[in-house]
Design a protein around this motif. Sequence first.
Motif, PDB file in Angstrom:
ATOM      1  N   LEU A  26       0.604  -1.250   0.101  1.00  0.00           N
ATOM      2  CA  LEU A  26      -0.061   0.115   0.016  1.00  0.00           C
ATOM      3  C   LEU A  26       0.820   1.175   0.012  1.00  0.00           C
ATOM      4  CD1 LEU A  26      -1.399   0.967   3.603  1.00  0.00           C
ATOM      5  CD2 LEU A  26       0.125  -1.307   3.075  1.00  0.00           C
ATOM      6  N   GLN A  27       0.262   2.295  -0.626  1.00  0.00           N
ATOM      7  CA  GLN A  27       0.886   3.599  -0.558  1.00  0.00           C
ATOM      8  C   GLN A  27      -0.017   4.476   0.337  1.00  0.00           C
ATOM      9  OE1 GLN A  27       2.808   4.945  -4.408  1.00  0.00           O
ATOM     10  NE2 GLN A  27       3.429   2.900  -4.687  1.00  0.00           N
ATOM     11  N   CYS A  28      -1.284   5.122  -0.301  1.00  0.00           N
ATOM     12  CA  CYS A  28      -1.873   6.160   0.308  1.00  0.00           C
ATOM     13  C   CYS A  28      -3.110   5.154   0.990  1.00  0.00           C
ATOM     14  CB  CYS A  28      -2.705   6.859  -0.502  1.00  0.00           C
ATOM     15  SG  CYS A  28      -4.242   5.754  -1.281  1.00  0.00           S
ATOM     16  N   GLY A  29      -2.913   3.754   0.699  1.00  0.00           N
ATOM     17  CA  GLY A  29      -3.948   3.017   1.887  1.00  0.00           C
ATOM     18  C   GLY A  29      -5.562   3.069   1.599  1.00  0.00           C
ATOM     19  N   PHE A  30      -5.882   4.012   0.448  1.00  0.00           N
ATOM     20  CA  PHE A  30      -7.343   4.032   0.572  1.00  0.00           C
ATOM     21  C   PHE A  30      -7.958   2.520  -0.129  1.00  0.00           C
ATOM     22  CE2 PHE A  30     -11.330   5.284  -1.069  1.00  0.00           C
ATOM     23  CZ  PHE A  30     -11.918   6.312  -0.399  1.00  0.00           C
ATOM     24  N   CYS A  31      -7.194   2.020  -0.923  1.00  0.00           N
ATOM     25  CA  CYS A  31      -7.643   0.847  -1.523  1.00  0.00           C
ATOM     26  C   CYS A  31      -7.645  -0.132  -0.337  1.00  0.00           C
ATOM     27  CB  CYS A  31      -7.272   0.545  -2.930  1.00  0.00           C
ATOM     28  SG  CYS A  31      -5.390   0.136  -2.666  1.00  0.00           S
ATOM     29  N   CYS A  90      -2.215   3.689  -6.602  1.00  0.00           N
ATOM     30  CA  CYS A  90      -0.805   4.150  -6.427  1.00  0.00           C
ATOM     31  C   CYS A  90       0.240   3.163  -6.543  1.00  0.00           C
ATOM     32  CB  CYS A  90      -0.682   4.123  -4.816  1.00  0.00           C
ATOM     33  SG  CYS A  90      -1.923   5.437  -4.066  1.00  0.00           S
TER      34      CYS A  90
HETATM   35  S1  FES Z   1      -2.617   2.509  -2.071  1.00  0.00           S
HETATM   36 FE1  FES Z   1      -3.310   4.448  -2.841  1.00  0.00          FE
HETATM   37  S2  FES Z   1      -5.146   3.656  -3.848  1.00  0.00           S
HETATM   38 FE2  FES Z   1      -3.824   1.795  -3.598  1.00  0.00          FE
END
Ligand code: FES
Lengths: 292, 158
Positions: free
Chosen positions: B99-104, B138
């Motif tokens: 994960l990067q932003c973690g939204f998904c 991401c």
């Molecule tokens: S980690 Fe950013 S949308 Fe998947």
Amino acid sequence: MKPAPFEYYVPRSLDEALALLAEHGYDAKPLAGGQSLVPAMNFRLAQPAVLVDLNNLADLAGIMADGEGGLRIGAMTRQRAVERSPLVAQRAPLLAETLPYIAHPQIRNRGTVGGSLAHNDPAAELPAVALALDARMRVRKQDGERVVAASDFFLGIFTTALEPDELLTEIVFPPLPPRSGVAFEEMARRHGDYALVGCAARVTLAENGKVSDSRLVFFSVGDGPVQAVAAAKTLRGQRPGPAAMRASAEAASQEIDPPSDIHASADFRRHLAQVLARRALTRAVDRASALR
Amino acid sequence: MTHSITITVNGQAYTRQVDARLLLSDFIRHELLLTGTHVGCEHGVCGACTVLFDGEPVRSCLMFAVQADGHAITTVEGLSSDPERLHPLQQAFWEAHGLQCGFCTPGFLMTLVPFLEANPTPSEAEVREAISGNLCRCTGYQHIVDAVLLAATRLNGD
Ligand code: FES
Ligand SMILES: Cc1cc2nc3c(=O)[nH]c(=O)nc-3n(C[C@H](O)[C@H](O)[C@H](O)COP(=O)(O)OP(=O)(O)OC[C@H]3O[C@@H](n4cnc5c(N)ncnc54)[C@H](O)[C@@H]3O)c2cc1C
Ligand code: FES
């Protein structure tokens, strides 16, 4: 992105559901898996005043053998259940082969067979498969039942023979004639996306190995499932060699009249139709030959 | 018209009075304040809102909360009972940069936990197919695939 208000009913019996539909008519919509209806409601493309939730009607879900080689599937059967059913794999291999192409597992866990057929999205797989297999739709309303052949059921974009007070209750798949092979092909940009073009083929061989019957049904090329009747007929009475199948696929791509849209041009769709039809016919013939 | 519903979420029963049009995703986030379940598209495409409904992954944005009356939901908050210990799949996402932003991420986790239970030794191709219904803007997916394969190895005890 939120649905407009509606009255919600969750009937415990089919009769109760049919009575609600009779009472509310055009204001009401049956709610099956919700995988097409709820997005449309979230966008407010659909604003039914009344929702009749079919999800507690256990009688409408189930997969049963029907006579010798036939199959009956309740309208509320989840697509995922059909995908996993050994009986479907055995008695309706075309259906089994097609199911994994519909959306994603999370969607198939909710989406129903009846919902997809009643919705008749021109890009949907199941209407084409139902047509290729000569499926029969059992349709109920408060004071009666009728059975509609697939060829009379799909009337146009998002339109079927269903009246607002009617429910699709069951889909009957008759057995294929002996020495019949089927195959499914589609092209999508990403697995699970709606296909740019898809094709279901069905070929029956005579005892002498020549084609006695053949069928090509496309989707995503028109306003519902589209049969290439003339092109499929060119194979009849012939030995199904590569040249004959190529010619039939080529004729099919000319017979259909696909649209151009943001996903693909009409020319590209024709090209895909030709390639997919050839592949599907080839596999269907191989399977039919194996049964000789 | 409102409806009285009782839903078991992560093992705990909640009774609430809701409007029929309340989406299950909004019920989870706004009524129960379980904001781990994310909402990206509200039309079934992104997978961020995936939760387990009676053990099977579904889009919570494509169900109404009233439909979950009497059913059991698991959200990402329910993956591990110990706040100090992540679920092995979460731990693998952490270590493999899944994960990067973690939204998904909650949607991926809730899709993949049942997937790994059903298929404990997936191939890379099977993992890619399993996540085809979840969008990530991401990572480019590579690290997510790595994380799933890492978790699978660990869950199998090698
Ligand atoms: S980690 Fe950013 S949308 Fe998947
Ligand atoms: C992201 C995403 C991707 C998808 N991709 C595909 C795809 O690739 N191919 C595909 O074919 N589909 C796809 N779908 C749609 C999915 O297969 C739906 O499940 C299906 O089209 C509708 O079935 P449902 O049970 O969810 O019906 P619902 O959404 O509940 O209902 C659809 C319509 O049919 C009516 N209806 C439902 N059941 C009955 C009945 N028994 N009698 C009378 N009327 C009824 C409803 O009133 C409504 O108008 C996708 C959906 C999503 C969200
Ligand atoms: S928010 Fe439900 S799928 Fe995107």
